[in-house]
Design an enzyme around this catalytic site. Structure first.
Site, PDB file in Angstrom:
ATOM      1  N   PHE A  23      -8.054  -7.487  -6.405  1.00 40.96           N
ATOM      2  CA  PHE A  23      -7.408  -6.326  -5.795  1.00 40.96           C
ATOM      3  C   PHE A  23      -8.264  -5.853  -4.615  1.00 40.96           C
ATOM      4  O   PHE A  23      -9.480  -5.787  -4.732  1.00 40.96           O
ATOM      5  CB  PHE A  23      -7.291  -5.208  -6.834  1.00 40.96           C
ATOM      6  CG  PHE A  23      -6.183  -4.230  -6.579  1.00 40.96           C
ATOM      7  CD1 PHE A  23      -4.983  -4.329  -7.264  1.00 40.96           C
ATOM      8  CD2 PHE A  23      -6.341  -3.202  -5.662  1.00 40.96           C
ATOM      9  CE1 PHE A  23      -3.955  -3.417  -7.036  1.00 40.96           C
ATOM     10  CE2 PHE A  23      -5.320  -2.292  -5.424  1.00 40.96           C
ATOM     11  CZ  PHE A  23      -4.127  -2.395  -6.114  1.00 40.96           C
ATOM     12  N   ILE A  83      -9.647   2.299  -4.409  1.00 39.00           N
ATOM     13  CA  ILE A  83      -9.426   3.270  -3.336  1.00 39.00           C
ATOM     14  C   ILE A  83      -8.436   4.331  -3.825  1.00 39.00           C
ATOM     15  O   ILE A  83      -7.377   3.992  -4.370  1.00 39.00           O
ATOM     16  CB  ILE A  83      -8.894   2.570  -2.072  1.00 39.00           C
ATOM     17  CG1 ILE A  83      -9.917   1.526  -1.592  1.00 39.00           C
ATOM     18  CG2 ILE A  83      -8.618   3.598  -0.968  1.00 39.00           C
ATOM     19  CD1 ILE A  83      -9.433   0.642  -0.465  1.00 39.00           C
ATOM     20  N   THR A  87      -2.127   9.347  -6.753  1.00 44.64           N
ATOM     21  CA  THR A  87      -1.915   9.592  -8.182  1.00 44.64           C
ATOM     22  C   THR A  87      -3.241   9.546  -8.939  1.00 44.64           C
ATOM     23  O   THR A  87      -4.292   9.281  -8.364  1.00 44.64           O
ATOM     24  CB  THR A  87      -0.979   8.530  -8.788  1.00 44.64           C
ATOM     25  OG1 THR A  87      -1.700   7.286  -8.813  1.00 44.64           O
ATOM     26  CG2 THR A  87       0.276   8.371  -7.969  1.00 44.64           C
ATOM     27  N   HIS A  89      -4.081   7.335 -10.915  1.00 42.44           N
ATOM     28  CA  HIS A  89      -4.419   5.943 -11.239  1.00 42.44           C
ATOM     29  C   HIS A  89      -5.878   5.627 -10.910  1.00 42.44           C
ATOM     30  O   HIS A  89      -6.580   4.967 -11.675  1.00 42.44           O
ATOM     31  CB  HIS A  89      -3.491   5.014 -10.453  1.00 42.44           C
ATOM     32  CG  HIS A  89      -3.427   3.636 -10.991  1.00 42.44           C
ATOM     33  ND1 HIS A  89      -2.881   3.345 -12.225  1.00 42.44           N
ATOM     34  CD2 HIS A  89      -3.848   2.453 -10.490  1.00 42.44           C
ATOM     35  CE1 HIS A  89      -2.961   2.053 -12.448  1.00 42.44           C
ATOM     36  NE2 HIS A  89      -3.549   1.489 -11.410  1.00 42.44           N
ATOM     37  N   ARG A 128     -18.824   0.355   3.646  1.00 43.42           N
ATOM     38  CA  ARG A 128     -19.798  -0.052   2.623  1.00 43.42           C
ATOM     39  C   ARG A 128     -19.711  -1.542   2.303  1.00 43.42           C
ATOM     40  O   ARG A 128     -20.388  -2.030   1.391  1.00 43.42           O
ATOM     41  CB  ARG A 128     -19.568   0.786   1.352  1.00 43.42           C
ATOM     42  CG  ARG A 128     -20.000   2.230   1.555  1.00 43.42           C
ATOM     43  CD  ARG A 128     -19.324   3.196   0.616  1.00 43.42           C
ATOM     44  NE  ARG A 128     -19.775   4.571   0.869  1.00 43.42           N
ATOM     45  CZ  ARG A 128     -19.340   5.341   1.860  1.00 43.42           C
ATOM     46  NH1 ARG A 128     -18.446   4.878   2.718  1.00 43.42           N
ATOM     47  NH2 ARG A 128     -19.806   6.561   2.030  1.00 43.42           N
TER      48      ARG A 128
HETATM   49  N1  INI Z   1      -7.560  -2.325  -9.031  1.00 42.00           N
HETATM   50  C1  INI Z   1      -8.599  -2.260  -8.183  1.00 42.00           C
HETATM   51  O1  INI Z   1      -9.555  -3.042  -8.316  1.00 42.00           O
HETATM   52  N2  INI Z   1      -8.625  -1.329  -7.188  1.00 42.00           N
HETATM   53  C2  INI Z   1      -7.612  -0.426  -7.018  1.00 42.00           C
HETATM   54  O2  INI Z   1      -7.690   0.391  -6.069  1.00 42.00           O
HETATM   55  C3  INI Z   1      -6.503  -0.478  -7.898  1.00 42.00           C
HETATM   56  N3  INI Z   1      -5.409   0.450  -7.745  1.00 42.00           N
HETATM   57  O3  INI Z   1      -5.470   1.317  -6.882  1.00 42.00           O
HETATM   58  O4  INI Z   1      -4.408   0.358  -8.439  1.00 42.00           O
HETATM   59  C4  INI Z   1      -6.501  -1.469  -8.919  1.00 42.00           C
HETATM   60  N4  INI Z   1      -5.471  -1.566  -9.773  1.00 42.00           N
HETATM   61  C5  INI Z   1      -5.239  -2.731 -10.591  1.00 42.00           C
HETATM   62  C6  INI Z   1      -5.972  -2.670 -11.923  1.00 42.00           C
HETATM   63  O5  INI Z   1      -7.367  -2.867 -11.729  1.00 42.00           O
HETATM   64  C7  INI Z   1      -5.483  -3.759 -12.881  1.00 42.00           C
HETATM   65  O6  INI Z   1      -5.730  -5.019 -12.354  1.00 42.00           O
HETATM   66  C8  INI Z   1      -3.984  -3.649 -13.198  1.00 42.00           C
HETATM   67  O7  INI Z   1      -3.660  -2.353 -13.640  1.00 42.00           O
HETATM   68  C9  INI Z   1      -3.584  -4.665 -14.308  1.00 42.00           C
HETATM   69  O8  INI Z   1      -4.266  -4.392 -15.519  1.00 42.00           O
END
Ligand code: INI
Length: 154
Positions: A23, A83, A87, A89, A128
């Site tokens: 991600f 980031i 929400t 999340h 960073r």
């Molecule tokens: N995963 C990240 O590494 N960075 C993020 O910013 C992010 N956001 O924003 O949703 C993110 N989501 C995915 C999460 O880590 C899982 O892979 C997903 O929920 C499946 O379990």
């Protein structure tokens, strides 16, 4: 005079595992490059570095745990980038990733370095990851080598 133990930055012979989220991979790839640079500049051989990828930072604790339990690595570096969005999340992913990675290190006795960026904006993350404020992957590499050595002195 009190005894003070400090880890050196000599990485020759060390085996290092890098657990990295996919991600935000434009940023995480830069962290991986920084970590590889930091490790090899301090003597770690490129063929003693293994990079394993997982979907996101949420999955980093399990990936780190399995890598730690494999017994193949002197230290691990967890790299990701969370980031903030509109929400909650962010708080769940960043919080659990951070707590889980820390837990793995304490539970397995393998140093696991926290190289997950948690930022408000993409720009802060880029800063960073090698643009304006150094590269947290490079810093994590140095922390990994230092931790291996200081733990060996105990
Ligand atoms: N995963 C990240 O590494 N960075 C993020 O910013 C992010 N956001 O924003 O949703 C993110 N989501 C995915 C999460 O880590 C899982 O892979 C997903 O929920 C499946 O379990």
């Amino acid at each position: 005079m009190a005894e003070e133990l400090r880890g050196s930055l000599q990485g020759a012979g060390l085996k290092i595992g890098i657990a990295a989220a996919r991600f935000n991979d434009a940023i995480v790839d830069r962290l991986i490059a920084g970590a590889n640079d930091g490790l090899t500049r301090h003597g770690v051989e490129l063929n003693n570095i293994t990079v394993a990828r997982c979907p996101g930072s949420w999955e980093l604790p399990l990936l780190c745990k399995r890598m730690a339990l494999s017994g193949k690595y002197d230290a691990l570096i967890a790299l990701g980038c969370v980031i903030k969005g509109g929400t909650a999340h962010f708080d769940y992913v960043a919080g659990q990733s951070c707590a889980g990675i820390s837990q793995v290190s304490v539970d397995t006795d393998v140093p696991v370095i926290f190289g997950v960026l948690t930022t408000d904006t993409v720009e802060q993350a880029m800063d960073r990851a090698g643009i304006k404020m150094g590269n947290k992957g490079y810093d994590a590499a140095e922390a990994a080598i230092e931790m291996v050595d200081v733990l060996r002195q105990l």
